[in-house]
Design a protein around this motif. Structure first.
Motif, PDB file in Angstrom:
ATOM      1  N   ARG A   2      28.648 -24.588   6.698  1.00 43.00           N
ATOM      2  CA  ARG A   2      29.398 -24.043   7.787  1.00 43.00           C
ATOM      3  C   ARG A   2      28.738 -23.227   8.647  1.00 43.00           C
ATOM      4  O   ARG A   2      28.031 -22.168   8.092  1.00 43.00           O
ATOM      5  N   ILE A   4      28.779 -20.673  12.028  1.00 38.71           N
ATOM      6  CA  ILE A   4      29.738 -19.987  13.054  1.00 38.71           C
ATOM      7  C   ILE A   4      28.602 -19.600  14.126  1.00 38.71           C
ATOM      8  O   ILE A   4      27.845 -18.892  14.044  1.00 38.71           O
ATOM      9  N   LYS A  32      30.308 -28.456   9.677  1.00 39.15           N
ATOM     10  CA  LYS A  32      31.340 -27.707   9.963  1.00 39.15           C
ATOM     11  C   LYS A  32      30.987 -26.603  10.496  1.00 39.15           C
ATOM     12  O   LYS A  32      30.595 -25.412  10.167  1.00 39.15           O
ATOM     13  N   GLU A  34      31.824 -24.095  14.102  1.00 36.58           N
ATOM     14  CA  GLU A  34      32.896 -23.327  14.973  1.00 36.58           C
ATOM     15  C   GLU A  34      32.078 -22.374  15.757  1.00 36.58           C
ATOM     16  O   GLU A  34      31.003 -21.775  15.581  1.00 36.58           O
ATOM     17  N   MET A  36      33.151 -18.593  17.639  1.00 41.30           N
ATOM     18  CA  MET A  36      33.868 -17.629  17.887  1.00 41.30           C
ATOM     19  C   MET A  36      33.379 -16.657  19.149  1.00 41.30           C
ATOM     20  O   MET A  36      32.204 -16.419  19.348  1.00 41.30           O
ATOM     21  N   LYS A  48      37.546 -19.801  18.483  1.00 38.59           N
ATOM     22  CA  LYS A  48      38.340 -18.792  17.902  1.00 38.59           C
ATOM     23  C   LYS A  48      37.925 -17.520  18.414  1.00 38.59           C
ATOM     24  O   LYS A  48      36.903 -17.387  19.255  1.00 38.59           O
ATOM     25  N   HIS A  94      34.549  -9.306   9.356  1.00 38.21           N
ATOM     26  CA  HIS A  94      35.527 -10.576   9.534  1.00 38.21           C
ATOM     27  C   HIS A  94      35.296 -11.730   8.520  1.00 38.21           C
ATOM     28  O   HIS A  94      34.102 -12.017   8.133  1.00 38.21           O
ATOM     29  N   ASP A  96      35.851 -14.718   8.535  1.00 41.23           N
ATOM     30  CA  ASP A  96      35.001 -16.039   8.986  1.00 41.23           C
ATOM     31  C   ASP A  96      33.563 -15.802   8.807  1.00 41.23           C
ATOM     32  O   ASP A  96      32.889 -16.877   8.433  1.00 41.23           O
ATOM     33  N   ASN A  99      32.605 -15.900   5.270  1.00 44.99           N
ATOM     34  CA  ASN A  99      32.727 -17.396   4.555  1.00 44.99           C
ATOM     35  C   ASN A  99      31.542 -18.358   5.295  1.00 44.99           C
ATOM     36  O   ASN A  99      31.559 -19.495   4.522  1.00 44.99           O
ATOM     37  N   ALA A 100      30.981 -17.968   6.249  1.00 46.87           N
ATOM     38  CA  ALA A 100      30.072 -18.853   6.900  1.00 46.87           C
ATOM     39  C   ALA A 100      28.545 -19.065   5.828  1.00 46.87           C
ATOM     40  O   ALA A 100      28.202 -18.149   5.259  1.00 46.87           O
TER      41      ALA A 100
END
Length: 423
Positions: A2, A4, A32, A34, A36, A48, A94, A96, A99-100
């Motif tokens: 993951r 971010i 995965k 993402e 932000m 996000k 944060h 997110d 969890n990255a």
């Protein structure tokens, strides 16, 4: 895995676009990933944001405006971007980010991450990667350095500041960054060899490891179209020799080198054998036609183009894309043009030589030489086998800058960092 990605805005500017393109490439290759952002100008499903409530948005707007306008009290009236980085947002708590697996920084100015809030990311105990889209991370405030070498030392005596001296704002910012970087272990990605070389001679980060990994581009969107058909879309006769350029700022904008471009166009128009009526100039991204200078050729203004497929057709309509930029890391416009099989004429500066190969897929002009830019236009104007140059332009992007290639390089770096990171 993951990942971010952190960027101030979604898709704004070259860094924003590069960030989003990398995110898409990584997701297409099994990660995965993402993005932000600090602030969304409108609600989006693509990213996000850290500013969801009205209060958070109000604070963000204040920080952004403060960073953009307070600087005017300290910096001379020059069109060279400079950041104070006095304001920032604490984000290390944060969920997110917690969890990255990988935190990947991109452009974090305009009140997003100050040196202090940047250093706080060390609390996450995660591998942190930072792609340098401009020079700000290793200077005392400027984003574009030109000939200034103060970043070799500890900045100070900044030529951009009204009050310049040994302990000026640039030096104080340099000290704040030095303190922050001492607390934060991060891994640097340079999109170009020029940027990597610049980092290596900086006093702030010269001892750090640097990996050169270029940005990528959507090769399924930015692709060649039949040139005659593309010209027809722009209502340009198929026999016209079309020169294209991006956003045309005012003539005193140092960064974009507009004055050199205008001079080169005039020189090209006066070359023996150049029929002015057979040449047309196309400009996209211009904001105000009233501020446009006079050009020696018929000029079509396309305005801002927000549809990438249409933009690709515009590139395809051109016989050459011209940029007179004086300092650029790895400009998206150059990559987009080459992906559409349109050769590029540019100064030999920054990361442009990583993409443009002289007389193979374009023309590299001697730095700040309008005569050389004009030579590039004339070379392509007279060239018989334009198709070979066009094919090489497209091949360059598919070989070295495609999403498949760049995603793989990033994933290999991420995996190597996770393997040695203590769990």
């Amino acid at each position: 895995m993951r990942i971010i990605h952190l960027n101030t805005y979604e898709g704004n500017g070259g860094a924003g676009r590069a960030c989003m393109r990398l995110n898409d490439a990584l997701n297409a290759h099994g990660a995965k990933s993402e993005v932000m952002v600090y602030y969304q100008f409108k609600e989006s499903s693509k990213t996000k944001t850290f500013t969801k409530t009205r209060f958070q948005k109000a604070i963000a707007i204040f920080n952004i405006l403060a960073e953009r306008y307070l600087v005017k009290a300290f910096v001379k009236r020059l069109k060279t971007p400079f950041s104070l980085q006095w304001f920032g947002r604490s984000i290390y708590k944060h969920p997110d980010l917690k969890n990255a697996d990988i935190i990947h920084l991109h452009w974090i100015n305009h009140g997003f991450l100050s040196p202090k809030s940047l250093a706080a990311l060390d609390e996450l105990d995660k591998p942190i990667v930072w792609t340098f889209h401009d020079s700000n991370a290793f200077t005392g405030g400027c984003h574009v350095r030109y000939a200034c070498e103060n970043f070799h030392q500890q900045c100070g005596f900044c030529p951009l500041l009204k009050a310049s001296g040994k302990d000026d704002i640039s030096h104080k910012t340099w000290l704040r960054k030095m303190k922050a970087y001492a607390h934060l272990n991060f891994h640097i990605i340079a999109p170009s060899n020029w940027m990597a070389s610049s980092i290596k001679i900086s006093s702030l980060l010269g001892a750090r490891d640097v990996r050169v990994i270029p940005n990528t581009i959507e090769t399924h969107i930015f692709k060649p179209y039949v040139k005659a058909e593309a010209k027809k879309i722009l209502k340009i006769a198929p026999e016209k020799f079309v020169l294209m350029s991006g956003f045309m700022p005012s003539t005193n904008d140092k960064h974009k080198g507009t004055a050199y471009l205008i001079e080169a166009l005039v020189k090209f128009s006066k070359r023996p054998g150049v029929v002015k009526e057979n040449v047309e100039l196309v400009i996209f991204g211009n904001k105000d036609q009233a501020e446009m200078p006079e050009f020696p050729f018929k000029t079509t203004f396309l305005g801002n183009i927000n549809n990438d497929e249409h933009l690709a057709k515009c590139y395809s309509a051109a016989d050459a894309f011209i940029t007179a930029s004086l300092e650029d890391n790895l400009p998206n416009t150059v990559m987009e043009s080459l992906a559409c099989a349109t050769p590029v004429i540019a100064f030999k500066t920054g990361g442009i030589p990583d993409m443009v190969k002289h007389l193979q897929n374009g023309y590299l002009a001697a730095y700040k030489s309008a005569v050389e830019l004009a030579n590039g236009m004339e070379w392509l104007y007279r060239l018989q086998d334009k198709e070979a140059i066009q094919k090489e332009a497209r091949r360059t992007i598919l070989t070295a800058f495609s999403p498949e290639v760049i995603a793989k390089e990033h994933l290999n770096l991420y995996k190597s960092l996770l393997e040695v990171h203590p769990r």
